[in-house]
Design an enzyme around this catalytic site. Sequence first.
Site, PDB file in Angstrom:
ATOM      1  N   GLU A  34      20.165  43.176  45.382  1.00 37.70           N
ATOM      2  CA  GLU A  34      21.566  43.243  45.792  1.00 37.70           C
ATOM      3  C   GLU A  34      21.676  43.026  47.299  1.00 37.70           C
ATOM      4  OE1 GLU A  34      25.146  43.106  46.319  1.00 37.70           O
ATOM      5  OE2 GLU A  34      24.750  43.650  44.225  1.00 37.70           O
ATOM      6  N   GLY A 180      50.304  34.097  43.373  1.00 36.49           N
ATOM      7  CA  GLY A 180      49.556  34.236  42.126  1.00 36.49           C
ATOM      8  C   GLY A 180      50.045  35.427  41.323  1.00 36.49           C
ATOM      9  N   GLY A 181      50.543  35.178  40.120  1.00 35.99           N
ATOM     10  CA  GLY A 181      51.077  36.238  39.270  1.00 35.99           C
ATOM     11  C   GLY A 181      50.147  36.624  38.143  1.00 35.99           C
ATOM     12  N   GLU A 203      54.439  32.288  41.557  1.00 40.17           N
ATOM     13  CA  GLU A 203      53.520  31.897  40.486  1.00 40.17           C
ATOM     14  C   GLU A 203      53.772  30.442  40.100  1.00 40.17           C
ATOM     15  OE1 GLU A 203      51.080  31.108  37.588  1.00 40.17           O
ATOM     16  OE2 GLU A 203      50.884  33.013  38.687  1.00 40.17           O
ATOM     17  N   ASP A 311      30.794  36.699  35.597  1.00 43.62           N
ATOM     18  CA  ASP A 311      31.720  35.747  36.211  1.00 43.62           C
ATOM     19  C   ASP A 311      31.094  34.412  36.582  1.00 43.62           C
ATOM     20  OD1 ASP A 311      33.478  37.816  35.961  1.00 43.62           O
ATOM     21  OD2 ASP A 311      33.957  38.004  38.093  1.00 43.62           O
ATOM     22  N   ALA A 319      34.855  43.258  33.928  1.00 45.88           N
ATOM     23  CA  ALA A 319      33.653  44.054  34.145  1.00 45.88           C
ATOM     24  C   ALA A 319      32.978  44.429  32.827  1.00 45.88           C
ATOM     25  CB  ALA A 319      34.006  45.321  34.930  1.00 45.88           C
ATOM     26  N   HIS A 443      50.640  64.856  17.110  1.00 45.72           N
ATOM     27  CA  HIS A 443      51.993  64.802  17.652  1.00 45.72           C
ATOM     28  C   HIS A 443      52.162  65.913  18.685  1.00 45.72           C
ATOM     29  CE1 HIS A 443      56.359  64.384  17.771  1.00 45.72           C
ATOM     30  NE2 HIS A 443      56.442  65.700  17.618  1.00 45.72           N
TER      31      HIS A 443
END
Length: 475
Positions: A34, A180-181, A203, A311, A319, A443
């Site tokens: 990392e 960006g929407g 957007e 990704d 994730a 409930h």
Amino acid sequence: MKENYELIVIGSGPGGYVAAIKAAKLGMKTAIVEKRDIGGTCLNRGCIPTKTLIHSTHFLHEAKHMEQAGISFTDMKLDYDKLGERRDEVVARIRTGIEGLLEANGVNIYEGSAKIVDSNRVCIMTGEEDIYIQGDNILIATGSVPAMPNIEGLNLKNVVTSDDLLSGEIKQFKKLLIIGGGVIGLEFATIYNDMGCEVEIIEAMDRIIPNMDKEISQSIAMGFRRKGITIHTKSKVEKLTEGGSYGLICDYTEKDKTKTSEAEGVLISVGRRPNTEGLFGENVIPDMEGHHIKVDAYFSTSIPGIYAIGDVIRGMQLAHVASAQGIVAIERMCNLSPSLDLNVIPSCIYMVPEVATVGLDEADAINQGYSVQVGKYPMLGNSKTMLSMGERGFIKLVCDKKDGRLLGAQLLCNRATDMIGELSMAISRKLTYKDIARVIRPHPTFEEGITEAAEDVEGRAIHMMPKATLKKMDI
């Protein structure tokens, strides 16, 4: 002397660290590399800090309703320093936990930038020296970085990405313009709106979150407008310049008309791209699909022994998807059958009310040739929603008319992200709406709406007016 491992994982986000621990538990000698902080983007610059801020700023949202509940107070204020401290404290605690899990499972942690120099050798550049380690298998889990569109003015002050907003001090704006929407844009719109900031969204598509159910998109847009958030769709940003009363001017085209908007801050939120820069040596570049690494069904690249997940490959940038792919990739390396169903992936948006979807929406199901039945329950009729002063929302189930099997679910309501797992399992297990309705739910709870939606498939929901009555009432 080189260290030899059975697995080298590059990247310690939710895909990388989960895969490393899974491998270690299956007896593989494992290392993880990392270059920044353990936990990757999700923990340090994504999911966790964003949701921590949403949780914190939601108190401001709830405070507006406290007087209605019989509680009143004065002198409420927002402490931005404590807001940032709380965010960093949560991130640090989770990071410490992940580091402890890696170490307890015998995973060796290397700090530095990794370069794959051949099919089983990795060079780790620490800034002081280059360290070479060798592995029978290499798993790439380097995640993504914010995508930057080709727009003039991106380098201006207060033009930021999500990474910028989640690092250091909480940035304060009188007005924030979001380009960006999508999911990231909507979550930051929620945060800054709750903090009292004026928010405007631009957007390019014909609606916000265009990849989700159309009714959810329309409902979110209506809710945002009620909160004073301005939304422009079918709009293209041309350039950003300094000036105006707020400091920044955005020129954009909306439905073929040239317009301008001013803001103190501009968030670039047009998606993310794979983070592979500097990762491959000259003679070890796998086949690519555009900017993404190409893999097969078991996440093998074109180079034997090298795998990729998350990704950096095509698919949903989530994730929990990366974690699941990491587990399946490790099981494949160990000649085990996959323990997870990668065909059923829930998606969530953490806003007010929450959004959670899984499987097919009605339009997708019809496009795939299904004859569908839909059950839908408006959550303003739900007792828990009413007593907790929840907002307008719904639970919708999309079923195959032939056998009643659940094909998909769309939730817009409080605790939607906690309830979607039940419906994900129902799809994975090929359950029907009758199976779902058969469960007795406590409930008052939000999940009672699932029962009502399942019963509504046949028009038999107890806590809904009969459809014939609603039609007469023009509802």
